[in-house]
Design a protein around this motif. Structure first.
Motif, PDB file in Angstrom:
ATOM      1  N   THR A   1       0.840   3.912  -3.204  1.00  0.00           N
ATOM      2  CA  THR A   1       0.360   5.282  -3.008  1.00  0.00           C
ATOM      3  C   THR A   1       1.492   6.307  -3.116  1.00  0.00           C
ATOM      4  O   THR A   1       1.280   7.416  -3.611  1.00  0.00           O
TER       5      THR A   1
ATOM      6  N   HIS B   1       0.839  -1.203   0.000  1.00  0.00           N
ATOM      7  CA  HIS B   1       0.000   0.000   0.000  1.00  0.00           C
ATOM      8  C   HIS B   1       0.879   1.261   0.000  1.00  0.00           C
ATOM      9  O   HIS B   1       0.605   2.214  -0.749  1.00  0.00           O
TER      10      HIS B   1
ATOM     11  N   HIS C   1      -7.145  -0.142  -8.996  1.00  0.00           N
ATOM     12  CA  HIS C   1      -6.197   0.957  -8.836  1.00  0.00           C
ATOM     13  C   HIS C   1      -5.462   1.195 -10.152  1.00  0.00           C
ATOM     14  O   HIS C   1      -5.177   0.261 -10.902  1.00  0.00           O
TER      15      HIS C   1
ATOM     16  N   LYS D   1      -9.316   0.778  -5.974  1.00  0.00           N
ATOM     17  CA  LYS D   1      -9.663   2.108  -5.476  1.00  0.00           C
ATOM     18  C   LYS D   1     -10.670   1.996  -4.336  1.00  0.00           C
ATOM     19  O   LYS D   1     -10.603   2.737  -3.363  1.00  0.00           O
TER      20      LYS D   1
ATOM     21  N   GLU E   1      -0.337   8.129  -6.049  1.00  0.00           N
ATOM     22  CA  GLU E   1      -1.037   9.289  -5.497  1.00  0.00           C
ATOM     23  C   GLU E   1      -0.096  10.459  -5.194  1.00  0.00           C
ATOM     24  O   GLU E   1      -0.451  11.616  -5.400  1.00  0.00           O
TER      25      GLU E   1
END
Length: 247
Positions: free
Chosen positions: A114, A110, A202, A183, A118
């Motif tokens: 991210t 994770h 994702h 997501k 992100e």
């Protein structure tokens, strides 16, 4: 092993596996070409096995596109007081998926996804990792003469960075393997499982957005996977070498 013995072994393997025969997968039989190679596919599809084979058979060097962000996370975990052994387990080892990092409450996978997407791709720029990989690949090849292998191509621009450098990409699929990140934690997996829908997957797992040069279905033994990869690499390298001579 003599040439006749090698040929007999290949014929025997083909007769049981149905994999097209390849006379030899040694680097000496290939054109003098070492452009970059990119591998893509879901977790567990066989990318690591294929990458190891390409390194051994063709003299390539693996350069994972996530190495820079793993170094960033390693620094964070050191500040939390974790040992180098446990950091390795979380970032690349057996703790990557199933073991939460206590102080953070999430898995290493994770964190890597991210941080890479992100933060890096969204907040900084979509080419942040692709540009860095290509620079490092070019510097590395100039230093030791070895072609670079990205065994985790996830986005179209990462794929393009390999192809535009006169390289090629291979998508590896394996029955029963699908996206590992979504997501929407509950809805996403259900939509994919029931309808094959990618909306909730994702962005880093959207292999449907890629345009690989070759697709390999890993539905047999390790030897069969090696034979399929060897066939693709031989064909691709020969074609790209010829194009380079013409161009």
């Amino acid at each position: 092993m003599s040439e006749m013995a090698e040929m007999a072994e290949c014929i025997a393997r083909v007769s049981t596996s149905g994999v097209p025969m390849i006379r030899s997968s040694r680097v000496q039989d290939l054109p003098d070409y070492n452009g970059p190679i990119g591998l893509s596919g879901y977790a567990g599809c066989g990318k690591t096995e294929a990458a190891g084979f390409i390194e051994q058979a063709y003299g390539y060097k693996r350069q994972h596109i996530a190495e820079p962000l793993r170094r960033m996370l390693a620094s964070l975990l050191r500040d939390y007081g974790y040992s180098e052994r446990n950091i390795e387990r979380w970032l690349v080892g057996e703790w990557k998926d199933g073991i939460l990092i206590p102080e953070l409450g999430v898995t290493s996978r994770h964190l890597q996804i991210t941080l890479g997407t992100e933060w890096g791709r969204v907040q900084v720029g979509s080419d942040i990792w692709a540009k860095l990989w290509r620079i490092q690949a070019e510097v590395g090849r100039a230093f030791d003469g070895k072609g670079r292998l990205n065994d985790s191509v996830r986005f179209p621009n990462e794929e393009a960075s390999v192809q535009q450098a006169k390289g090629f990409t291979i998508l590896i699929t394996r029955p029963g393997k699908g996206p590992a990140a979504f997501k929407w934690r509950r809805v996403g997996p259900l939509l994919y499982r029931w309808f094959g829908c990618m909306w909730g997957v994702h962005d880093s797992e959207r292999v449907d957005r890629l345009h690989p040069d070759y697709v390999v279905v890993n539905d047999g033994t390790i030897d069969e996977l090696h034979a399929k990869i060897a066939q693709v690499v031989r064909k691709a390298k020969a074609g790209l070498a010829s194009a380079s001579l013409r161009g």
